[in-house]
Scaffold this motif. Structure first.
Motif, PDB file in Angstrom:
ATOM      1  N   PRO A  83      45.207 -11.935  28.620  1.00 49.69           N
ATOM      2  CA  PRO A  83      45.698 -11.073  29.946  1.00 49.69           C
ATOM      3  C   PRO A  83      46.142  -9.705  29.496  1.00 49.69           C
ATOM      4  CG  PRO A  83      47.074 -13.099  29.489  1.00 49.69           C
ATOM      5  CD  PRO A  83      46.130 -12.896  28.201  1.00 49.69           C
ATOM      6  N   PRO A  84      45.757  -8.816  30.465  1.00 54.90           N
ATOM      7  CA  PRO A  84      46.008  -7.321  30.357  1.00 54.90           C
ATOM      8  C   PRO A  84      47.536  -7.060  29.685  1.00 54.90           C
ATOM      9  CG  PRO A  84      44.905  -7.713  32.402  1.00 54.90           C
ATOM     10  CD  PRO A  84      45.625  -9.166  31.768  1.00 54.90           C
ATOM     11  N   GLY A  85      47.575  -6.359  28.568  1.00 58.39           N
ATOM     12  CA  GLY A  85      48.644  -5.851  27.945  1.00 58.39           C
ATOM     13  C   GLY A  85      49.308  -7.005  26.963  1.00 58.39           C
ATOM     14  N   LYS A  86      48.699  -8.132  27.001  1.00 65.08           N
ATOM     15  CA  LYS A  86      49.219  -9.201  26.168  1.00 65.08           C
ATOM     16  C   LYS A  86      48.315  -9.691  24.884  1.00 65.08           C
ATOM     17  CE  LYS A  86      51.748 -11.522  29.957  1.00 65.08           C
ATOM     18  NZ  LYS A  86      52.143 -12.689  30.684  1.00 65.08           N
ATOM     19  N   GLU A  87      48.984 -10.133  24.218  1.00 63.71           N
ATOM     20  CA  GLU A  87      48.344 -10.754  23.002  1.00 63.71           C
ATOM     21  C   GLU A  87      47.112 -12.002  23.167  1.00 63.71           C
ATOM     22  OE1 GLU A  87      49.498  -8.024  20.677  1.00 63.71           O
ATOM     23  OE2 GLU A  87      48.259  -9.559  19.828  1.00 63.71           O
ATOM     24  N   ARG A  88      46.229 -12.018  22.456  1.00 65.65           N
ATOM     25  CA  ARG A  88      44.865 -12.990  22.879  1.00 65.65           C
ATOM     26  C   ARG A  88      45.642 -14.431  22.530  1.00 65.65           C
ATOM     27  NH1 ARG A  88      39.085 -11.981  20.735  1.00 65.65           N
ATOM     28  NH2 ARG A  88      39.804 -10.368  21.929  1.00 65.65           N
ATOM     29  N   GLU A  89      45.504 -15.491  23.493  1.00 68.00           N
ATOM     30  CA  GLU A  89      46.154 -16.603  23.671  1.00 68.00           C
ATOM     31  C   GLU A  89      45.131 -17.693  23.558  1.00 68.00           C
ATOM     32  OE1 GLU A  89      48.622 -16.641  26.854  1.00 68.00           O
ATOM     33  OE2 GLU A  89      47.270 -17.052  28.270  1.00 68.00           O
ATOM     34  N   GLY A  90      45.527 -18.789  22.637  1.00 70.34           N
ATOM     35  CA  GLY A  90      44.602 -19.942  22.736  1.00 70.34           C
ATOM     36  C   GLY A  90      44.730 -20.850  24.203  1.00 70.34           C
ATOM     37  N   VAL A  91      43.611 -21.328  24.460  1.00 66.46           N
ATOM     38  CA  VAL A  91      43.320 -21.941  25.505  1.00 66.46           C
ATOM     39  C   VAL A  91      43.245 -23.532  25.301  1.00 66.46           C
ATOM     40  CG1 VAL A  91      42.381 -22.513  27.939  1.00 66.46           C
ATOM     41  CG2 VAL A  91      42.672 -20.044  27.199  1.00 66.46           C
ATOM     42  N   ALA A  92      42.416 -23.918  24.702  1.00 62.07           N
ATOM     43  CA  ALA A  92      41.896 -24.992  24.248  1.00 62.07           C
ATOM     44  C   ALA A  92      40.866 -25.091  22.945  1.00 62.07           C
ATOM     45  CB  ALA A  92      40.939 -25.655  25.334  1.00 62.07           C
ATOM     46  N   SER A  93      41.055 -26.018  22.256  1.00 64.69           N
ATOM     47  CA  SER A  93      40.113 -26.170  20.998  1.00 64.69           C
ATOM     48  C   SER A  93      39.574 -27.617  20.624  1.00 64.69           C
ATOM     49  CB  SER A  93      41.146 -25.585  19.574  1.00 64.69           C
ATOM     50  OG  SER A  93      42.055 -26.715  19.443  1.00 64.69           O
ATOM     51  N   VAL A 101      41.680 -13.623  34.015  1.00 63.89           N
ATOM     52  CA  VAL A 101      41.577 -12.816  32.625  1.00 63.89           C
ATOM     53  C   VAL A 101      40.279 -12.897  32.134  1.00 63.89           C
ATOM     54  CG1 VAL A 101      44.358 -13.053  32.290  1.00 63.89           C
ATOM     55  CG2 VAL A 101      42.460 -14.727  31.448  1.00 63.89           C
ATOM     56  N   MET A 102      40.193 -12.306  30.718  1.00 59.73           N
ATOM     57  CA  MET A 102      38.997 -12.376  30.060  1.00 59.73           C
ATOM     58  C   MET A 102      38.970 -13.564  29.242  1.00 59.73           C
ATOM     59  SD  MET A 102      36.431 -10.290  29.896  1.00 59.73           S
ATOM     60  CE  MET A 102      35.122  -9.486  28.775  1.00 59.73           C
ATOM     61  N   TYR A 103      38.031 -14.412  29.188  1.00 60.43           N
ATOM     62  CA  TYR A 103      37.683 -15.393  28.386  1.00 60.43           C
ATOM     63  C   TYR A 103      36.644 -15.292  27.170  1.00 60.43           C
ATOM     64  CZ  TYR A 103      40.679 -17.982  31.683  1.00 60.43           C
ATOM     65  OH  TYR A 103      41.765 -18.326  32.503  1.00 60.43           O
ATOM     66  N   TYR A 104      37.225 -15.683  25.946  1.00 65.20           N
ATOM     67  CA  TYR A 104      36.476 -15.618  24.668  1.00 65.20           C
ATOM     68  C   TYR A 104      36.237 -16.988  23.967  1.00 65.20           C
ATOM     69  CZ  TYR A 104      37.941 -10.669  25.195  1.00 65.20           C
ATOM     70  OH  TYR A 104      38.215  -9.602  25.641  1.00 65.20           O
ATOM     71  N   CYS A 105      34.781 -17.209  23.618  1.00 61.71           N
ATOM     72  CA  CYS A 105      34.791 -18.150  22.490  1.00 61.71           C
ATOM     73  C   CYS A 105      34.785 -17.869  21.390  1.00 61.71           C
ATOM     74  CB  CYS A 105      33.299 -18.508  23.012  1.00 61.71           C
ATOM     75  SG  CYS A 105      32.562 -19.934  21.980  1.00 61.71           S
ATOM     76  N   ALA A 106      35.576 -18.746  20.625  1.00 61.29           N
ATOM     77  CA  ALA A 106      35.718 -18.549  19.276  1.00 61.29           C
ATOM     78  C   ALA A 106      35.288 -19.749  18.223  1.00 61.29           C
ATOM     79  CB  ALA A 106      37.098 -18.499  19.057  1.00 61.29           C
ATOM     80  N   ALA A 107      34.819 -19.340  17.115  1.00 57.59           N
ATOM     81  CA  ALA A 107      34.395 -20.527  15.936  1.00 57.59           C
ATOM     82  C   ALA A 107      34.892 -20.275  14.789  1.00 57.59           C
ATOM     83  CB  ALA A 107      32.947 -20.636  15.826  1.00 57.59           C
TER      84      ALA A 107
END
Length: 125
Positions: free
Chosen positions: A37-47, A88-94
């Motif tokens: 979210p704008p102005g916030k730290e990146r947060e985990g959604v699901a793994s 918000v912006m969503y990111y994929c991670a590995a």
């Protein structure tokens, strides 16, 4: 180097659904979705790990579903009952597996070393 690319972002009305996808250059044992979210730290959604064990943030439990299609090196996030807070912006991670072949991190961003460029989700009220 592992390459990740998200797709499926777009605009949707509150209460609607959207499905995000992430294509990896090669099969990954440990993957996750994050958002920032704008102005916030990146947060985990699901793994999700190689054994299909999953973990979800409390804010999305019962609404989002993470899944992986191993044969196609594809990660998905089915997003239902979308709320303005999901805009918000969503990111994929590995992440690389540990020496014991177990996945690190869960919903901790610091545990993931590979990231996609992100895809924007816009939820209108």
């Amino acid at each position: 180097q592992v390459q990740l690319l998200e797709s499926g972002g777009g605009s949707v009305q509150a209460g609607g659904s959207l499905r995000l996808s992430c294509t990896a250059s090669e099969s990954q044992y440990c993957m996750a979705w994050f958002r920032q979210p704008p102005g916030k730290e990146r947060e985990g959604v699901a793994s999700i790990d190689w054994e299909e064990s999953t973990d979800y943030a409390d804010s999305v439990k019962g609404r989002f579903i993470i899944s992986k299609h191993k044969a196609k090196n594809t990660l998905s996030l089915q997003m239902n009952s979308l709320k303005p807070e999901d805009n918000v912006m969503y990111y994929c991670a590995a992440a690389d597996v540990r020496s014991d072949y177990e996945c690190p991190g869960g919903l901790s961003a610091s545990a993931y070393g590979y990231w996609g460029p992100g895809t924007q989700v816009t939820v209108s009220s």
